[in-house]
Design an enzyme around this catalytic site. Sequence first.
Site, PDB file in Angstrom:
ATOM      1  N   THR A 148       0.829  -1.207   0.000  1.00 34.39           N
ATOM      2  CA  THR A 148       0.000   0.000   0.000  1.00 34.39           C
ATOM      3  C   THR A 148       0.860   1.253   0.000  1.00 34.39           C
ATOM      4  O   THR A 148       0.599   2.210  -0.748  1.00 34.39           O
ATOM      5  CB  THR A 148      -0.913   0.007   1.238  1.00 34.39           C
ATOM      6  OG1 THR A 148      -1.718  -1.168   1.234  1.00 34.39           O
ATOM      7  CG2 THR A 148      -1.810   1.232   1.249  1.00 34.39           C
TER       8      THR A 148
ATOM      9  N   TYR B 141     -13.400  -3.829  -1.592  1.00 32.24           N
ATOM     10  CA  TYR B 141     -14.555  -3.336  -2.352  1.00 32.24           C
ATOM     11  C   TYR B 141     -15.690  -4.351  -2.455  1.00 32.24           C
ATOM     12  O   TYR B 141     -16.844  -4.041  -2.187  1.00 32.24           O
ATOM     13  CB  TYR B 141     -14.150  -2.870  -3.765  1.00 32.24           C
ATOM     14  CG  TYR B 141     -15.262  -2.128  -4.476  1.00 32.24           C
ATOM     15  CD1 TYR B 141     -15.564  -0.826  -4.124  1.00 32.24           C
ATOM     16  CD2 TYR B 141     -16.021  -2.731  -5.469  1.00 32.24           C
ATOM     17  CE1 TYR B 141     -16.609  -0.145  -4.745  1.00 32.24           C
ATOM     18  CE2 TYR B 141     -17.043  -2.065  -6.099  1.00 32.24           C
ATOM     19  CZ  TYR B 141     -17.350  -0.767  -5.737  1.00 32.24           C
ATOM     20  OH  TYR B 141     -18.382  -0.103  -6.344  1.00 32.24           O
TER      21      TYR B 141
ATOM     22  N   TYR C 295      -2.701 -10.215   4.378  1.00 30.67           N
ATOM     23  CA  TYR C 295      -2.632  -8.814   4.816  1.00 30.67           C
ATOM     24  C   TYR C 295      -4.037  -8.352   5.176  1.00 30.67           C
ATOM     25  O   TYR C 295      -4.897  -8.212   4.306  1.00 30.67           O
ATOM     26  CB  TYR C 295      -2.023  -7.959   3.708  1.00 30.67           C
ATOM     27  CG  TYR C 295      -1.882  -6.487   4.028  1.00 30.67           C
ATOM     28  CD1 TYR C 295      -1.977  -5.991   5.331  1.00 30.67           C
ATOM     29  CD2 TYR C 295      -1.640  -5.568   3.009  1.00 30.67           C
ATOM     30  CE1 TYR C 295      -1.837  -4.643   5.604  1.00 30.67           C
ATOM     31  CE2 TYR C 295      -1.493  -4.212   3.269  1.00 30.67           C
ATOM     32  CZ  TYR C 295      -1.594  -3.756   4.561  1.00 30.67           C
ATOM     33  OH  TYR C 295      -1.462  -2.409   4.827  1.00 30.67           O
TER      34      TYR C 295
ATOM     35  N   ARG D  79      -8.864  -0.079   5.030  1.00 31.19           N
ATOM     36  CA  ARG D  79      -8.802   0.143   3.586  1.00 31.19           C
ATOM     37  C   ARG D  79      -9.731  -0.786   2.815  1.00 31.19           C
ATOM     38  O   ARG D  79     -10.317  -0.390   1.810  1.00 31.19           O
ATOM     39  CB  ARG D  79      -7.368  -0.040   3.077  1.00 31.19           C
ATOM     40  CG  ARG D  79      -6.445   1.118   3.415  1.00 31.19           C
ATOM     41  CD  ARG D  79      -5.080   0.940   2.783  1.00 31.19           C
ATOM     42  NE  ARG D  79      -4.198   2.074   3.054  1.00 31.19           N
ATOM     43  CZ  ARG D  79      -4.119   3.157   2.299  1.00 31.19           C
ATOM     44  NH1 ARG D  79      -4.870   3.257   1.212  1.00 31.19           N
ATOM     45  NH2 ARG D  79      -3.293   4.131   2.608  1.00 31.19           N
TER      46      ARG D  79
ATOM     47  N   LYS E 233       0.051 -10.208   8.088  1.00 28.01           N
ATOM     48  CA  LYS E 233       0.312  -8.837   8.527  1.00 28.01           C
ATOM     49  C   LYS E 233      -1.012  -8.312   9.067  1.00 28.01           C
ATOM     50  O   LYS E 233      -1.969  -8.117   8.316  1.00 28.01           O
ATOM     51  CB  LYS E 233       0.803  -7.979   7.365  1.00 28.01           C
ATOM     52  CG  LYS E 233       1.004  -6.504   7.751  1.00 28.01           C
ATOM     53  CD  LYS E 233       1.375  -5.648   6.554  1.00 28.01           C
ATOM     54  CE  LYS E 233       1.470  -4.182   6.947  1.00 28.01           C
ATOM     55  NZ  LYS E 233       1.748  -3.302   5.775  1.00 28.01           N
TER      56      LYS E 233
ATOM     57  N   ILE F 106       5.803  -4.932   9.755  1.00 29.67           N
ATOM     58  CA  ILE F 106       6.042  -4.319   8.454  1.00 29.67           C
ATOM     59  C   ILE F 106       5.631  -2.869   8.608  1.00 29.67           C
ATOM     60  O   ILE F 106       4.470  -2.566   8.865  1.00 29.67           O
ATOM     61  CB  ILE F 106       5.259  -5.021   7.337  1.00 29.67           C
ATOM     62  CG1 ILE F 106       5.784  -6.455   7.165  1.00 29.67           C
ATOM     63  CG2 ILE F 106       5.377  -4.258   6.020  1.00 29.67           C
ATOM     64  CD1 ILE F 106       4.989  -7.294   6.176  1.00 29.67           C
TER      65      ILE F 106
END
Length: 299
Positions: free
Chosen positions: A46, A109, A135, A140, A163, A205
């Site tokens: 990202t 989405y 992830y 998001r 993550k 991360i």
Amino acid sequence: MKHLKGSGVALITPFHADQSIDFAALERTIFHVTQGGIDYLVVLGTTGESATLTKEEKQEVFAFCKNTNNGRLPLVFGIGGNSTKQVIDEINHTDLTGVDAILSVSPYYNKPSQAGIIQHYQAIADASPVPIILYNVPGRTMSNLSAETTLELSKHPNIIGVKEASGNLEQCMKIAAGKDPDFLLISGDDLMTTALRSVGAEGLISVLGNAYPEIIATIAAGSMEASKNATFTLLDINPLMYEESNPVGVKALMHRLGICSDVVRLPLVSASAGLSKRITEAADRLNIAQMEVTPVKSI
């Protein structure tokens, strides 16, 4: 996957004023974080603005990072999306030689069910020649990987870690309590890392690792006391990294450090004057605090 423990940095993708990729600045960034003690590199996550790069640009950035790194540090490459077929196609058409793992964001989405997320990741893991790191970033994707989903996916032999950027400590504790010892629970939130390490996470991360690799390396792998104290130094500056969306904040900070420009690609825009001023002030306070803790040696 012991070499993926400790500190990973989600590399930015620097741009020129015309928004073309600034490879010289990318080289400076890689050198900066490598010299700062980061344990591995995450390319085109990202923070690398992968959503606004073309397929050709992704391949160019990836190849450049591999060549610049030259085998010094392990590499994790970001390949994810909300179409399972397209993710698999991208994996199949990418030369993953020298890549230690793929970081793949949960489908966004579409807002799939947990069953859909499980099947998505299982299909990717079946197709990938290198291991997969899940992830989870609900802020998001608008879709959370539950602890139960993560633990179910951890049974797949080609899924080696997650993550976790949900900000949900209880969820992370459930993963830590139920996972196999070899499955990596990786913090996706710089400020939560010390707390997550206390329940079984193994490193992070990081976004701020682009600017402050030494601090992040301490947070990820130092003693718990050192990790806690290093985290405290970032309390003022960390929220500013996300105020106008990542990587707007960290690019403004990197610009202040003289490493790259603050240019981001639309629909993101560079940090506002007010935010840039507060980032500069927070960075100045951080530098003073670091000097007080570790005085500069006289020559």
